[in-house]
Scaffold this motif. Structure first.
Motif, mmCIF file in Angstrom:
data_model
loop_
_atom_site.group_PDB
_atom_site.id
_atom_site.type_symbol
_atom_site.label_atom_id
_atom_site.label_comp_id
_atom_site.label_asym_id
_atom_site.label_seq_id
_atom_site.Cartn_x
_atom_site.Cartn_y
_atom_site.Cartn_z
ATOM 1 N N TRP A 298 12.537 5.811 -4.562
ATOM 2 C CA TRP A 298 12.140 4.402 -4.559
ATOM 3 C C TRP A 298 13.117 3.555 -3.761
ATOM 4 O O TRP A 298 12.737 2.552 -3.170
ATOM 5 C CB TRP A 298 12.010 3.875 -5.990
ATOM 6 N N GLU A 299 14.378 3.938 -3.747
ATOM 7 C CA GLU A 299 15.371 3.149 -3.021
ATOM 8 C C GLU A 299 15.054 3.079 -1.526
ATOM 9 O O GLU A 299 15.282 2.061 -0.878
ATOM 10 C CB GLU A 299 16.775 3.725 -3.241
ATOM 11 N N SER A 300 14.481 4.141 -0.973
ATOM 12 C CA SER A 300 14.142 4.115 0.459
ATOM 13 C C SER A 300 12.997 3.146 0.740
ATOM 14 O O SER A 300 12.837 2.673 1.861
ATOM 15 C CB SER A 300 13.808 5.515 0.964
ATOM 16 N N LEU B 72 12.123 -13.242 5.187
ATOM 17 C CA LEU B 72 10.719 -13.050 4.827
ATOM 18 C C LEU B 72 10.415 -11.564 4.592
ATOM 19 O O LEU B 72 9.695 -11.200 3.668
ATOM 20 C CB LEU B 72 9.796 -13.593 5.923
ATOM 21 N N ARG B 73 10.966 -10.721 5.438
ATOM 22 C CA ARG B 73 10.756 -9.275 5.295
ATOM 23 C C ARG B 73 11.327 -8.773 3.967
ATOM 24 O O ARG B 73 10.729 -7.952 3.291
ATOM 25 C CB ARG B 73 11.407 -8.561 6.479
ATOM 26 N N GLN B 74 12.499 -9.308 3.591
ATOM 27 C CA GLN B 74 13.121 -8.917 2.322
ATOM 28 C C GLN B 74 12.211 -9.294 1.158
ATOM 29 O O GLN B 74 12.004 -8.512 0.227
ATOM 30 C CB GLN B 74 14.490 -9.604 2.171
ATOM 31 N N TYR B 75 11.662 -10.512 1.217
ATOM 32 C CA TYR B 75 10.743 -10.923 0.153
ATOM 33 C C TYR B 75 9.472 -10.066 0.181
ATOM 34 O O TYR B 75 8.929 -9.739 -0.874
ATOM 35 C CB TYR B 75 10.381 -12.407 0.273
ATOM 36 N N ALA B 76 9.008 -9.703 1.365
ATOM 37 C CA ALA B 76 7.805 -8.869 1.475
ATOM 38 C C ALA B 76 8.017 -7.529 0.776
ATOM 39 O O ALA B 76 7.124 -7.031 0.094
ATOM 40 C CB ALA B 76 7.430 -8.659 2.945
ATOM 41 N N LEU B 77 9.202 -6.943 0.933
ATOM 42 C CA LEU B 77 9.504 -5.678 0.250
ATOM 43 C C LEU B 77 9.564 -5.877 -1.268
ATOM 44 O O LEU B 77 9.005 -5.084 -2.032
ATOM 45 C CB LEU B 77 10.833 -5.107 0.747
ATOM 46 N N LYS B 78 10.218 -6.952 -1.687
ATOM 47 C CA LYS B 78 10.314 -7.238 -3.132
ATOM 48 C C LYS B 78 8.921 -7.476 -3.711
ATOM 49 O O LYS B 78 8.560 -6.952 -4.767
ATOM 50 C CB LYS B 78 11.207 -8.460 -3.340
ATOM 51 N N GLY C 213 13.791 -0.547 2.718
ATOM 52 C CA GLY C 213 13.002 -0.570 3.948
ATOM 53 C C GLY C 213 13.236 0.607 4.863
ATOM 54 O O GLY C 213 12.606 0.698 5.918
ATOM 55 N N SER C 214 14.112 1.531 4.496
ATOM 56 C CA SER C 214 14.403 2.650 5.402
ATOM 57 C C SER C 214 13.185 3.541 5.606
ATOM 58 O O SER C 214 13.028 4.137 6.665
ATOM 59 C CB SER C 214 15.597 3.466 4.904
ATOM 60 N N ILE C 215 12.302 3.618 4.618
ATOM 61 C CA ILE C 215 11.074 4.407 4.759
ATOM 62 C C ILE C 215 10.178 3.808 5.858
ATOM 63 O O ILE C 215 9.365 4.499 6.467
ATOM 64 C CB ILE C 215 10.321 4.526 3.416
ATOM 65 N N GLU D 124 0.831 -1.205 0.000
ATOM 66 C CA GLU D 124 0.000 0.000 0.000
ATOM 67 C C GLU D 124 0.869 1.260 0.000
ATOM 68 O O GLU D 124 0.544 2.245 -0.666
ATOM 69 C CB GLU D 124 -0.940 0.007 1.202
ATOM 70 N N ALA D 125 1.997 1.207 0.688
ATOM 71 C CA ALA D 125 2.903 2.357 0.700
ATOM 72 C C ALA D 125 3.507 2.590 -0.682
ATOM 73 O O ALA D 125 3.593 3.731 -1.145
ATOM 74 C CB ALA D 125 4.009 2.146 1.730
ATOM 75 N N PHE D 126 3.914 1.512 -1.363
ATOM 76 C CA PHE D 126 4.407 1.649 -2.733
ATOM 77 C C PHE D 126 3.321 2.272 -3.617
ATOM 78 O O PHE D 126 3.596 3.140 -4.438
ATOM 79 C CB PHE D 126 4.804 0.278 -3.306
ATOM 80 N N PHE D 127 2.095 1.812 -3.440
ATOM 81 C CA PHE D 127 0.972 2.337 -4.227
ATOM 82 C C PHE D 127 0.758 3.822 -3.954
ATOM 83 O O PHE D 127 0.629 4.628 -4.883
ATOM 84 C CB PHE D 127 -0.304 1.548 -3.916
ATOM 85 N N GLN D 128 0.722 4.192 -2.671
ATOM 86 C CA GLN D 128 0.511 5.596 -2.309
ATOM 87 C C GLN D 128 1.625 6.479 -2.881
ATOM 88 O O GLN D 128 1.364 7.580 -3.372
ATOM 89 C CB GLN D 128 0.442 5.768 -0.786
ATOM 90 N N ASN D 129 2.856 5.979 -2.812
ATOM 91 C CA ASN D 129 3.969 6.760 -3.349
ATOM 92 C C ASN D 129 3.850 6.910 -4.870
ATOM 93 O O ASN D 129 4.132 7.970 -5.418
ATOM 94 C CB ASN D 129 5.308 6.124 -2.987
ATOM 95 N N HIS D 130 3.408 5.863 -5.518
ATOM 96 C CA HIS D 130 3.246 5.910 -6.978
ATOM 97 C C HIS D 130 2.164 6.916 -7.376
ATOM 98 O O HIS D 130 2.255 7.536 -8.433
ATOM 99 C CB HIS D 130 2.904 4.524 -7.516
#
Length: 196
Positions: free
Chosen positions: A125-127, A148-154, A131-133, A109-115
């Motif tokens: 996008w790098e943040s 798992l968290r890494q895959y969740a971000l991907k 995951g720093s965002i 949802e955060a990726f969507f909102q940013n888009h």
């Protein structure tokens, strides 16, 4: 006719207990009237006999509707020491997948909102990717939960479009379903290595 009066301390204690019980009773009535039967809400978190049977057959991850909203049914099973070890690792995987799946939905949802923002207002996008965002640090990507968290971000970066034109709850379920399909199929050996 003779009777003895209770000492004032005992009467005070009795009054406090009675008041406490009244408050508990009235609170439970208020909760029941607002959100349904409290016993029903509590029972909803326990696995049903059907879910326990699916766990016994080893099919719980794929045959339970919205398993990320359910408690791990493998906890209810007993057997040989080897079988109980397997149930333990399945529940560890279950719990970690539920947690990371919820994060995946938030990330998507955060990726969507940013888009959706104008290019000048978008965060880099790098943040999002690192995951720093989300206030994640390199140490948050260690061990199995970090994997798992890494895959969740991907996955969030790939699936942010699921939020396009959909109700947020519906989109969240779709993201969690996709994540669950991947996560629940990850080999138990990852959890065995982590928890032994």
């Amino acid at each position: 006719m003779s009777f003895r009066l209770m000492p004032s301390f005992s009467m005070l204690a009795y009054t406090r207990v009675a008041l406490g019980m009244f408050l508990l009773w009235s609170t439970s009535i208020l909760i029941a009237s607002e959100s349904g039967d409290p016993a029903q809400l509590l029972m909803g978190s326990f696995p049903t006999p059907h879910e326990i049977e699916l766990a016994r057959q080893g099919l719980a991850e794929t045959k339970i509707d919205k398993p990320w909203e359910r408690a791990c049914p493998y906890r209810e099973l007993t057997g040989t020491a080897e079988a109980e070890d397997e149930y333990f690792f399945r529940c560890q995987r279950w719990d970690d997948c539920v947690s990371a799946g919820g994060s995946s939905s938030i990330y998507s949802e955060a990726f969507f909102q940013n888009h959706q923002r104008q290019p000048k207002d978008q965060m880099p996008w790098e943040s999002y990717r690192d995951g720093s965002i989300f206030f994640l640090e390199p140490s948050d990507f260690e061990r199995i939960t970090g994997y798992l968290r890494q895959y969740a971000l991907k996955s969030a970066e790939e699936n942010w479009r699921l939020f396009e034109g959909r109700d947020a709850a519906e989109a969240s379920d779709l993201v969690e379903k996709k994540f669950w399909q991947w996560c629940s199929a990850e080999p138990l050996t990852l959890w065995e290595a982590e928890y032994q």
